[in-house]
Each structure stands twice: as C-alpha cells, then as structure tokens.
Design a protein around this motif. Sequence first.
Motif, PDB file in Angstrom:
ATOM      1  N   LEU A   1      13.724   2.208 -37.624  1.00  0.00           N
ATOM      2  CA  LEU A   1      13.323   3.564 -37.238  1.00  0.00           C
ATOM      3  C   LEU A   1      11.896   3.597 -36.707  1.00  0.00           C
ATOM      4  CD1 LEU A   1      14.839   5.634 -40.177  1.00  0.00           C
ATOM      5  CD2 LEU A   1      15.441   5.852 -37.760  1.00  0.00           C
ATOM      6  N   VAL A   2      10.985   3.009 -37.429  1.00  0.00           N
ATOM      7  CA  VAL A   2       9.575   3.053 -37.024  1.00  0.00           C
ATOM      8  C   VAL A   2       9.356   2.251 -35.745  1.00  0.00           C
ATOM      9  CG1 VAL A   2       7.241   2.346 -37.688  1.00  0.00           C
ATOM     10  CG2 VAL A   2       8.716   3.507 -39.340  1.00  0.00           C
ATOM     11  N   LYS A   3       9.885   1.060 -35.690  1.00  0.00           N
ATOM     12  CA  LYS A   3       9.648   0.209 -34.528  1.00  0.00           C
ATOM     13  C   LYS A   3      10.358   0.727 -33.286  1.00  0.00           C
ATOM     14  CE  LYS A   3       8.288  -3.803 -37.062  1.00  0.00           C
ATOM     15  NZ  LYS A   3       6.872  -3.674 -36.876  1.00  0.00           N
TER      16      LYS A   3
ATOM     17  N   ILE B   1      23.768   0.267 -26.589  1.00  0.00           N
ATOM     18  CA  ILE B   1      24.632  -0.838 -26.147  1.00  0.00           C
ATOM     19  C   ILE B   1      23.790  -2.098 -25.942  1.00  0.00           C
ATOM     20  CG2 ILE B   1      26.155  -1.658 -24.294  1.00  0.00           C
ATOM     21  CD1 ILE B   1      27.006   1.341 -23.965  1.00  0.00           C
ATOM     22  N   GLY B   2      22.611  -1.944 -25.339  1.00  0.00           N
ATOM     23  CA  GLY B   2      21.693  -3.063 -25.188  1.00  0.00           C
ATOM     24  C   GLY B   2      21.211  -3.592 -26.532  1.00  0.00           C
ATOM     25  N   ALA B   3      21.021  -2.690 -27.486  1.00  0.00           N
ATOM     26  CA  ALA B   3      20.604  -3.103 -28.832  1.00  0.00           C
ATOM     27  C   ALA B   3      21.680  -3.965 -29.485  1.00  0.00           C
ATOM     28  CB  ALA B   3      20.308  -1.881 -29.695  1.00  0.00           C
ATOM     29  N   LEU B   4      22.934  -3.617 -29.271  1.00  0.00           N
ATOM     30  CA  LEU B   4      24.035  -4.447 -29.798  1.00  0.00           C
ATOM     31  C   LEU B   4      24.021  -5.829 -29.143  1.00  0.00           C
ATOM     32  CD1 LEU B   4      26.975  -1.903 -30.078  1.00  0.00           C
ATOM     33  CD2 LEU B   4      25.894  -3.181 -31.941  1.00  0.00           C
ATOM     34  N   PHE B   5      23.713  -5.864 -27.853  1.00  0.00           N
ATOM     35  CA  PHE B   5      23.611  -7.149 -27.163  1.00  0.00           C
ATOM     36  C   PHE B   5      22.448  -7.970 -27.737  1.00  0.00           C
ATOM     37  CE2 PHE B   5      22.286  -9.733 -23.411  1.00  0.00           C
ATOM     38  CZ  PHE B   5      23.434 -10.519 -23.324  1.00  0.00           C
TER      39      PHE B   5
ATOM     40  N   SER C   1      24.291   0.210 -40.418  1.00  0.00           N
ATOM     41  CA  SER C   1      22.933   0.710 -40.697  1.00  0.00           C
ATOM     42  C   SER C   1      22.020   0.488 -39.490  1.00  0.00           C
ATOM     43  CB  SER C   1      22.347   0.011 -41.917  1.00  0.00           C
ATOM     44  OG  SER C   1      23.108   0.316 -43.061  1.00  0.00           O
ATOM     45  N   PHE C   2      22.164  -0.651 -38.846  1.00  0.00           N
ATOM     46  CA  PHE C   2      21.390  -0.956 -37.642  1.00  0.00           C
ATOM     47  C   PHE C   2      21.669   0.076 -36.556  1.00  0.00           C
ATOM     48  CE2 PHE C   2      21.519  -3.028 -33.434  1.00  0.00           C
ATOM     49  CZ  PHE C   2      20.160  -3.277 -33.275  1.00  0.00           C
ATOM     50  N   LEU C   3      22.945   0.345 -36.306  1.00  0.00           N
ATOM     51  CA  LEU C   3      23.317   1.307 -35.262  1.00  0.00           C
ATOM     52  C   LEU C   3      22.816   2.706 -35.580  1.00  0.00           C
ATOM     53  CD1 LEU C   3      26.935   0.210 -34.290  1.00  0.00           C
ATOM     54  CD2 LEU C   3      24.863   0.102 -32.893  1.00  0.00           C
TER      55      LEU C   3
ATOM     56  N   THR D   1      15.799  -5.725 -32.121  1.00  0.00           N
ATOM     57  CA  THR D   1      17.245  -5.959 -32.057  1.00  0.00           C
ATOM     58  C   THR D   1      17.586  -7.421 -32.315  1.00  0.00           C
ATOM     59  OG1 THR D   1      17.291  -6.278 -29.634  1.00  0.00           O
ATOM     60  CG2 THR D   1      17.548  -4.024 -30.444  1.00  0.00           C
ATOM     61  N   ILE D   2      16.827  -8.320 -31.714  1.00  0.00           N
ATOM     62  CA  ILE D   2      17.079  -9.756 -31.915  1.00  0.00           C
ATOM     63  C   ILE D   2      16.808 -10.132 -33.376  1.00  0.00           C
ATOM     64  CG2 ILE D   2      16.315 -12.086 -31.296  1.00  0.00           C
ATOM     65  CD1 ILE D   2      15.831 -10.962 -28.425  1.00  0.00           C
TER      66      ILE D   2
END
Length: 192
Positions: free
Chosen positions: A111-113, A65-69, A136-138, A124-125
């Motif tokens: 994936l790696v990071k 959820i934070g990654a989406l933010f 794909s990001f999710l 994420t940013i």
Amino acid sequence: MLRRTYNWTLRRASDRHAFLWLALLSFSEASFFPIPTEAMLVPMVIARRDQAWRMAGLATLASIIGALFGYAIGYYLYDSIGGWLINIYGLEGKARSFQDWYARYGAIVILVKGLTPIPFKLVTIASGFARYSIPSFLAAATISRGLRFFIVAGLLRRYGPPIAQFIEKRLTLVASTCLLLVLGGFAMVKFL
C-alpha cells in the motif's frame, strides 16, 4: 529536447490511440519499465478532462495486470529476469530484505510503496520473490494504484486549466521535480 518530448506526449495523449498508450505504459511501469504512468496520464487528463475517470480506471486496471506480470517475474523467474531487473536498478541487496518486510508488514508495504515515487515494479517483483499471498497482493495493489491514479485524475479534472498553464510556463521545473521524485524513490529503496 524537453519541450519536444512534452509536445510528443501531448500529441499521443490526444490521439486516437491514447488509451492504448496509457494501458501499455501502466502495464510496463508495474512490471519492468522505469517511466511512471503519470507521464502519460497527466497530459491525457489535461487534454480530455471529461475522460479523467475512464483514464484513471484504465491506468489502474493495466497497472494491476502489469503487477501480476511483475509478480510472476519475481515468483518464477527471479534467478534470471527478476534478479537482472533488480540489479539494473542497483537494488540487489534490498530485494532479499523485502522478504523480512513482507513477513512482518505484508499489505502495508504494498500500500505505501504503491503510493510513493518508489518504482512499483520493485514491489511487484519482490512480492513474487517473497511468495506473498496473491489475493492480498492484488487487494493492496489495487487500492494503492487506484488511489494514486484516481487522485491525480480527480485533481487534474477539477483544476486542469491552471495546472496545464503552470506546466506550460514551468516545464523545466516540473520535469526536474518529477525526475527528482523518481530518483528519490530509487534512492529511498536503495538506502533505507
């Protein structure tokens, strides 16, 4: 000071709001905050090993959820907030090069990071800034963050008491190593 911080974290890890603390840290670490989720996850699992899988699942969900933010910051607000956050970490030149990486490697970068000590908020940013595919990001973020948190929780669940004793005896060494890993992650992004 280190011992007081460690004891404070252990108290938070075993109090009735521990899951809320973990969720907040996981969310913010994926989008803007510099402290890694493991700073809360490790003492929580050590304090309550029977809840390890639940904690890892919550950390993963809150991190996604934070990654989406963080993605939204990069996508919609890069010119203001996103760029400002990247500049705070001294990585203004690297964010634009992420676009090239995403064009070639996409999910592999995430994936790696997501598994390394490189601050996930930068990923994420940058993903939002690069307009990377959200599905794909999710998928990549869920796999990398889930692996990271479930591996940590699983190891602590299985080997908790010896690890807790090691941390108690060598707190300065453990804290210094964690700090070096975080700083190393920043350095990897900045100089590679």
